[in-house]
Each structure stands twice: as structure tokens, then as C-alpha cells.
Design a protein around this motif. Structure first.
Motif, PDB file in Angstrom:
ATOM      1  N   SER A  74     -23.166 -31.949  -1.986  1.00  0.00           N
ATOM      2  CA  SER A  74     -21.741 -31.603  -1.923  1.00  0.00           C
ATOM      3  C   SER A  74     -20.868 -32.852  -1.832  1.00  0.00           C
ATOM      4  N   LEU A  75     -21.272 -33.792  -0.967  1.00  0.00           N
ATOM      5  CA  LEU A  75     -20.480 -35.012  -0.816  1.00  0.00           C
ATOM      6  C   LEU A  75     -20.563 -35.882  -2.065  1.00  0.00           C
ATOM      7  N   ASN A  76     -21.730 -35.875  -2.726  1.00  0.00           N
ATOM      8  CA  ASN A  76     -21.855 -36.621  -3.985  1.00  0.00           C
ATOM      9  C   ASN A  76     -20.929 -36.053  -5.054  1.00  0.00           C
ATOM     10  N   ALA A  77     -20.808 -34.722  -5.102  1.00  0.00           N
ATOM     11  CA  ALA A  77     -19.924 -34.087  -6.084  1.00  0.00           C
ATOM     12  C   ALA A  77     -18.467 -34.439  -5.813  1.00  0.00           C
ATOM     13  N   ILE A  78     -18.082 -34.402  -4.540  1.00  0.00           N
ATOM     14  CA  ILE A  78     -16.710 -34.795  -4.177  1.00  0.00           C
ATOM     15  C   ILE A  78     -16.479 -36.253  -4.552  1.00  0.00           C
ATOM     16  N   GLN A  79     -17.493 -37.098  -4.248  1.00  0.00           N
ATOM     17  CA  GLN A  79     -17.360 -38.528  -4.535  1.00  0.00           C
ATOM     18  C   GLN A  79     -17.186 -38.777  -6.029  1.00  0.00           C
ATOM     19  N   LYS A  80     -17.825 -37.976  -6.851  1.00  0.00           N
ATOM     20  CA  LYS A  80     -17.687 -38.104  -8.304  1.00  0.00           C
ATOM     21  C   LYS A  80     -16.231 -37.964  -8.720  1.00  0.00           C
ATOM     22  N   ILE A  81     -15.546 -37.008  -8.113  1.00  0.00           N
ATOM     23  CA  ILE A  81     -14.137 -36.769  -8.442  1.00  0.00           C
ATOM     24  C   ILE A  81     -13.267 -37.886  -7.891  1.00  0.00           C
ATOM     25  N   THR A  82     -13.465 -38.237  -6.621  1.00  0.00           N
ATOM     26  CA  THR A  82     -12.587 -39.230  -5.992  1.00  0.00           C
ATOM     27  C   THR A  82     -12.765 -40.620  -6.577  1.00  0.00           C
ATOM     28  N   ASP A  83     -13.975 -40.930  -7.082  1.00  0.00           N
ATOM     29  CA  ASP A  83     -14.206 -42.242  -7.697  1.00  0.00           C
ATOM     30  C   ASP A  83     -13.288 -42.455  -8.896  1.00  0.00           C
ATOM     31  N   THR A  84     -13.064 -41.404  -9.663  1.00  0.00           N
ATOM     32  CA  THR A  84     -12.304 -41.554 -10.907  1.00  0.00           C
ATOM     33  C   THR A  84     -10.816 -41.230 -10.734  1.00  0.00           C
ATOM     34  N   ILE A  85     -10.477 -40.432  -9.720  1.00  0.00           N
ATOM     35  CA  ILE A  85      -9.085 -39.985  -9.575  1.00  0.00           C
ATOM     36  C   ILE A  85      -8.320 -40.795  -8.542  1.00  0.00           C
ATOM     37  N   SER A  86      -8.858 -40.892  -7.342  1.00  0.00           N
ATOM     38  CA  SER A  86      -8.090 -41.526  -6.267  1.00  0.00           C
ATOM     39  C   SER A  86      -8.832 -42.672  -5.588  1.00  0.00           C
ATOM     40  N   ILE A 140     -11.257 -42.917  -3.577  1.00  0.00           N
ATOM     41  CA  ILE A 140     -11.539 -42.737  -2.162  1.00  0.00           C
ATOM     42  C   ILE A 140     -13.048 -42.716  -1.971  1.00  0.00           C
ATOM     43  N   ARG A 141     -13.526 -43.533  -1.046  1.00  0.00           N
ATOM     44  CA  ARG A 141     -14.958 -43.617  -0.777  1.00  0.00           C
ATOM     45  C   ARG A 141     -15.273 -43.054   0.607  1.00  0.00           C
ATOM     46  N   ILE A 142     -16.400 -42.348   0.715  1.00  0.00           N
ATOM     47  CA  ILE A 142     -16.886 -41.878   2.007  1.00  0.00           C
ATOM     48  C   ILE A 142     -17.664 -43.026   2.637  1.00  0.00           C
ATOM     49  N   LYS A 143     -17.120 -43.613   3.685  1.00  0.00           N
ATOM     50  CA  LYS A 143     -17.724 -44.801   4.291  1.00  0.00           C
ATOM     51  C   LYS A 143     -18.711 -44.456   5.395  1.00  0.00           C
ATOM     52  N   ASP A 144     -18.443 -43.367   6.103  1.00  0.00           N
ATOM     53  CA  ASP A 144     -19.292 -43.046   7.253  1.00  0.00           C
ATOM     54  C   ASP A 144     -19.351 -41.537   7.420  1.00  0.00           C
ATOM     55  N   TYR A 145     -20.498 -41.042   7.835  1.00  0.00           N
ATOM     56  CA  TYR A 145     -20.700 -39.609   8.039  1.00  0.00           C
ATOM     57  C   TYR A 145     -21.537 -39.416   9.295  1.00  0.00           C
ATOM     58  N   ASN A 146     -21.057 -38.591  10.226  1.00  0.00           N
ATOM     59  CA  ASN A 146     -21.801 -38.320  11.450  1.00  0.00           C
ATOM     60  C   ASN A 146     -21.810 -36.826  11.728  1.00  0.00           C
ATOM     61  N   THR A 202     -17.936 -35.669  11.552  1.00  0.00           N
ATOM     62  CA  THR A 202     -16.892 -36.691  11.539  1.00  0.00           C
ATOM     63  C   THR A 202     -17.147 -37.623  10.358  1.00  0.00           C
ATOM     64  N   VAL A 203     -16.123 -37.874   9.567  1.00  0.00           N
ATOM     65  CA  VAL A 203     -16.252 -38.764   8.414  1.00  0.00           C
ATOM     66  C   VAL A 203     -15.179 -39.838   8.474  1.00  0.00           C
ATOM     67  N   LYS A 204     -15.462 -40.931   7.812  1.00  0.00           N
ATOM     68  CA  LYS A 204     -14.470 -41.991   7.650  1.00  0.00           C
ATOM     69  C   LYS A 204     -14.335 -42.284   6.173  1.00  0.00           C
ATOM     70  N   LEU A 205     -13.109 -42.283   5.677  1.00  0.00           N
ATOM     71  CA  LEU A 205     -12.831 -42.515   4.263  1.00  0.00           C
ATOM     72  C   LEU A 205     -12.023 -43.789   4.094  1.00  0.00           C
ATOM     73  N   GLU A 206     -12.164 -44.404   2.910  1.00  0.00           N
ATOM     74  CA  GLU A 206     -11.389 -45.610   2.596  1.00  0.00           C
ATOM     75  C   GLU A 206     -11.015 -45.577   1.131  1.00  0.00           C
ATOM     76  N   ASN A 222      -6.903 -48.530   2.875  1.00  0.00           N
ATOM     77  CA  ASN A 222      -6.402 -47.540   3.819  1.00  0.00           C
ATOM     78  C   ASN A 222      -7.608 -46.757   4.328  1.00  0.00           C
ATOM     79  N   THR A 223      -7.711 -46.593   5.629  1.00  0.00           N
ATOM     80  CA  THR A 223      -8.826 -45.845   6.185  1.00  0.00           C
ATOM     81  C   THR A 223      -8.319 -44.648   6.973  1.00  0.00           C
ATOM     82  N   VAL A 224      -9.113 -43.587   6.965  1.00  0.00           N
ATOM     83  CA  VAL A 224      -8.772 -42.366   7.694  1.00  0.00           C
ATOM     84  C   VAL A 224     -10.065 -41.777   8.248  1.00  0.00           C
TER      85      VAL A 224
END
Length: 505
Positions: free
Chosen positions: A422-434, A436-442, A457-461, A466-468
Motif C-alpha cells: 500500500s505504501l509503495n503504491a502511494i509512493q509511486k504517485i507521490t514520486d511523480t506528482i508531489s 513526497i517521500r515516506i522517511k519513517d514508519y512506526n 506514525t509516519v514522517k514525510l519529506e 519540508n517535513t511532517v
């Protein structure tokens, strides 16, 4: 004075337990190192395998600006392998300490001396620039060390390297043997320091202060056991700290964080959060006192500006937070509470922090919305379609459909489990559109039983650093993970939008 930076990430760094780089990845890292501005790259140890030779040949054919070097023991076969790879520069070594002579080499000092001389003479006959290393120099008899350095100099060595092979030296002692080497050889001296006692950078600097002109380093300090002297720490220390004289390097320091992340990803070696210069927490602040000081003048609690090394500072809210830090974080989302509202937000944040938990950016914004009675914060990302399939004998895959600022995007991807897919699929979209990388997952369980709740809990950049951080709680791990990422995406894109509006105004 200009200090020469000799990077051995591709050789000593790759000798870290568990690290194995493909030829393509070694070439890509070499290109990044060249862009960074290192003076020399130790491309590898040619004789060890065909794959190593392939990687080195790919690097030698890449038209890089840095000098390219190969490692060799003191024998003709190793040196020939260096030449066969198209290299013009060899780093040849033999152990010189009594413990190595007795238990590893089973040779006398005279035999080691003879091998060192013969290898240098042979390498010079093959047209190579020669850097000679006395392995375990800092545990070698001091008189013998001077003797072998003198002998290889007469044999034609161009450079001398002093390896602190097991990180055993102190800055005081390494300075003394560096002066010995300079006096005995009159050649350029390199420092090759390991970090077994946490002194690699300090020892390298001490050698440089004593007259050495070069340091062997690795990105993120990776290497055998506790690693090598860290390139980023050494370079920034030389550039920023006060010494009796000034030091310069050719390193483009604004690229340090980028290459740190790149090497970490390809090597599979994460960087500890509290690592100097490039650790995730190096420019992070939570304490109210520190945050207030940094907002008033960053130099109060930061020794250097994060932008110098390609970083941005960031703030974390928790039980140590203060009103100034919370106000600054909310301002990034265009949220401006009044004094009383800010006090209420701070109280709620501290109550959560007292339970031992950190407050994510998404939770902070939600708390602010609750206190201010405003739930109209724009959601730029909507999850409009989602399915996941898994089972015995089938690799899990997930389908994701996102509406990002009015535009539909879909992706399907696989993973080692349904969450990963699921996270890989989201990452596929965010890599090309915005970007945004998933930096950390707990993932944590917060209740027991068959209907246990999980906390993700996730951390995005994004590309602008910009990190969130975002947190979601639910019964289904996959759905909860996806929701945490979507909530984080909304906040990071809102933060970016607010910045763009301010810039345009």
C-alpha cells in the motif's frame, strides 16, 4: 591551507558488515562524490572479485574529475589488478604492528620491510602513483614505523598514509607520529582514522594540525566495526571551528545532506538521528527555551546554519514545547491563534507530552482547529479508491486512487506485505506528482485482544525538505497506515502552498 579529501566510501565504507553495492550503485555513488568535490575516490579493491573489477572499470570510464585509486596488498597480483582496471593510482598496504606480524602475517620486521619496498618499486615500474599505508600504524613500534616510511620513500612512494586501523590512537599520539612521518619522508601525509573509540575525526584533525595534508573519510562515517572518519563531520569542523590556522576543502557543503541520504539508501545503513551534521535531529528543536532562542537568533542553539549543509531546521512539539515554537509551527500552515488560544493549545500539547508521546504535526493542527473552532482546513489529498490483495503463495499488491488538488491519480504496486504494498503504491504517485517521500514508519499496539488498536506514525519529506509527522489509530493496520500517510500528505502540501503564497506576495 587546502586539505585533500580522499573518500573511501566505495572501499572501506563497503566493508561495513552487511553492505554490498552493485557495480551500477558504485558508479552512481562515485558520480555523486565527484559532484560533491572530493579530491580522490578509492574505487575499490580490484583483486577481490570480477564484480569489483567491473565496477571500477565503469568508474574509470566515467570521465570524473577526482583522482581514482585502487587498493592493493604488497604483491604483484594485486598491483596488476589495479593496472588492469585502468587506474593510475594505487593505495598499497602491509601491516607493521607486532600483533599483526606475529598472528596474521607470520613475518619478521625485515621481511615486511622487504615486501613494502618491492611492492612500491613494482608499482612505480607499472607507472602508478603510489600511496603507501603501514596498516595498524598507531600500534606499530615507533622506530620501525619511521624506518619503513623512510624505506618506501626511497623506493619511490609518492604519498604516505597513517592508518589508525582499530581506532586506538589519541589525538596527542597521532600528532607525534605524523610529525615523525613528515620528518622521515618529506612527502604528503594522509590520515586514515577509524572510530572505535569515537575519536576518528578528532584524530584526523590532530594529524592535519601536525602537518598532514589529506584525510581518508567516508560518507556518514560508514566502515568496518564502528566506521571511519565521517566526511561531513571532518569537512565542517575544518571549515567552521577555530584553529591556529584556517583550513579549506573543495567540498560543496550544500550537497552533504543529499549525498548522505543517497549513500544511506543504497548501502542500507540508516543514519543515527543524533549524528552530527547529517543526523535527522541535528537541526531539530523541541525545548521551549531552545526554540525561543533559535527563533530569535538561530546561532543561540545552532553552531552553523543548516542551509550550509543542505538542511532545514525543524521543530517538534511535546512536553518540553513552548509557545514560541508552537506558534512558529502553526504559522507554517497559515494558522494564527491569538494569545489565549495559543495558551490552550500549549496546555493540550503538554498533556499529551506528559504521557510520553510526541505530538505529530497533524495532531497539532487538529488541536489548533479544535481550540479555534475551525475545521475548514483544506484537504488537498483525498483517498478515493483503495484495495489490497494478499494470501499464501501470492505476493501482496495494492491499488490506490488519490485525488490530489482535483486531479485523479492511480497506482498499483507490490510489497513484502499488504502495508508495504500500500505504501509503495502511494509512493509511486507521490514520486511523480508531489515528490513526497515516506522517511519513517512506526507501528505500535495500544490495546490487547483480537480487536487491538494499532497506532501508526509516519514522517514525510518533500523535495524542499519540508517535513511532517502524522499519526493514525485504528483496528486495521493497512487502512490505519494509509490514513496516516494521507493525513501527512495533506499537511505537507498545505505547508508548501502557504510558503508559495507568501513568496508570491
Amino acid at each position: 591551507m587546502k586539505v585533500r579529501i580522499f573518500d573511501t566510501t566505495l572501499r572501506d565504507g563497503e566493508q561495513s558488515p552487511g553492505v554490498a553495492l552493485s557495480p551500477e550503485n558504485k558508479l552512481n555513488i562515485a558520480k555523486k562524490l565527484d559532484e560533491l568535490g572530493v579530491d580522490a575516490i578509492e574505487t575499490g579493491f580490484p583483486v577481490i572479485s570480477e564484480g569489483e573489477q567491473k565496477a571500477i572499470k565503469m568508474i574509470t570510464q566515467a570521465n570524473l574529475s577526482a583522482e581514482l585509486c585502487g587498493l592493493a596488498r604488497t604483491n604483484q597480483q594485486d598491483i596488476d589488478a589495479v593496472v588492469d582496471c585502468g587506474l593510475k593510482y594505487v593505495h598499497t598496504f602491509i601491516a607493521t604492528s607486532d600483533i599483526h606480524l606475529q598472528y596474521k602475517l607470520h613475518l619478521s620486521q625485515d621481511q615486511v620491510l622487504e615486501k613494502a619496498i618491492e611492492s612500491v618499486e613494482y608499482a612505480k615500474s607499472r607507472g602508478l602513483q603510489v600511496e603507501f599505508s603501514a596498516e595498524d600504524a598507531t600500534r606499530t613500534d615507533r622506530d620501525f614505523l619511521k624506518k619503513i616510511f623512510t624505506a618506501v620513500t626511497k623506493a619511490g612512494a609518492d604519498r604516505i598514509d597513517i592508518p589508525d586501523t582499530v581506532g586506538y590512537s589519541t589525538p596527542q599520539y597521532i600528532a607525534e607520529i605524523t610529525k615523525d612521518a613528515i620528518e622521515a619522508t618529506k612527502l604528503p601525509i594522509s590520515m586514515h582514522c577509524h572510530n572505535d573509540f569515537g575519536l576518528a575525526v578528532a584524530n584526523a584533525i590532530s594529524g592535519i594540525q601536525a602537518g598532514a595534508q589529506c584525510a581518508h573519510v567516508t560518507i556518514n562515517g560508514i566502515g568496518e566495526r564502528a566506521g571511519n572518519a565521517s566526511l561531513e563531520e571532518l569537512v565542517m569542523a575544518l571549515q567552521c571551528l577555530k584553529f591556529d590556522q584556517s583550513w579549506e576543502t573543495n567540498i560543496k557543503t550544500e550537497l552533504l545532506y543529499e549525498i548522505s541520504k543517497y549513500v544511506s539508501k543504497l548501502s542500507g545503513m540508516p543514519v543515527q538521528p543524533n549524528k552530527a551534521i547529517i543526523g535527522e535531529n541535528a537541526f531539530g528543536h523541541e525545548s521551549g527555551i531552545h526554540t525561543h532562542g533559535v527563533l530569535s537568533n538561530p546561532l543561540t542553539y545552532e553552531p552553523i546554519s543548516p542551509e550550509i549543509v543542505g538542511r532545514n531546521r525543524w521543530f517538534q512539539v511535546g512536553k518540553h514545547a513552548g509557545a514560541h515554537g508552537i506558534s512558529a509551527m502553526l504559522e507554517e500552515y497559515g494558522i494564527q491563534p491569538d494569545k489565549d488560544q495559543l495558551k490552550q493549545i500549549l496546555t493540550k500539547v503538554k498533556l499529551i507530552g506528559e504521557t510520553g508521546k510526541h505530538v505529530t504535526d497533524v495532531e497539532l493542527v487538529s488541536i489548533a482547529n479544535e481550540v479555534m473552532g475551525d475545521s475548514k482546513l483544506k484537504r488537498l489529498v483525498q483517498l478515493t479508491g483503495f484495495s489490497v490483495s494478499t494470501g499464501i503463495g501470492n505476493m501482496p499488491y495494492a491499488f490506490i486512487k488519490l485525488n490530489i488538488d482535483g486531479n485523479e491519480h492511480t497506482a498499483t504496486d507490490y510489497g513484502v506485505g499488504p502495508v508495504d504494498a500500500s505504501l509503495n503504491a502511494i509512493q509511486k504517485i507521490t514520486d511523480t506528482i508531489s515528490e513526497i517521500r515516506i522517511k519513517d514508519y512506526n507501528l505500535a499496539s495500544i490495546s490487547g485482544g483480537s480487536s487491538a488498536l494499532c497506532e501508526v506514525t509516519v514522517k514525510l519529506e518533500d523535495a524542499m525538505q519540508n517535513t511532517v509527522s502524522s499519526k493514525s489509530i485504528g483496528e486495521d493496520i493497512v487502512i490505519t497506515s494509509v490514513q496516516a500517510v494521507i493525513d501527512g500528505m495533506n499537511r505537507i502540501m498545505l505547508k508548501k502552498l502557504v510558503k508559495q503564497k507568501r513568496h508570491n506576495n
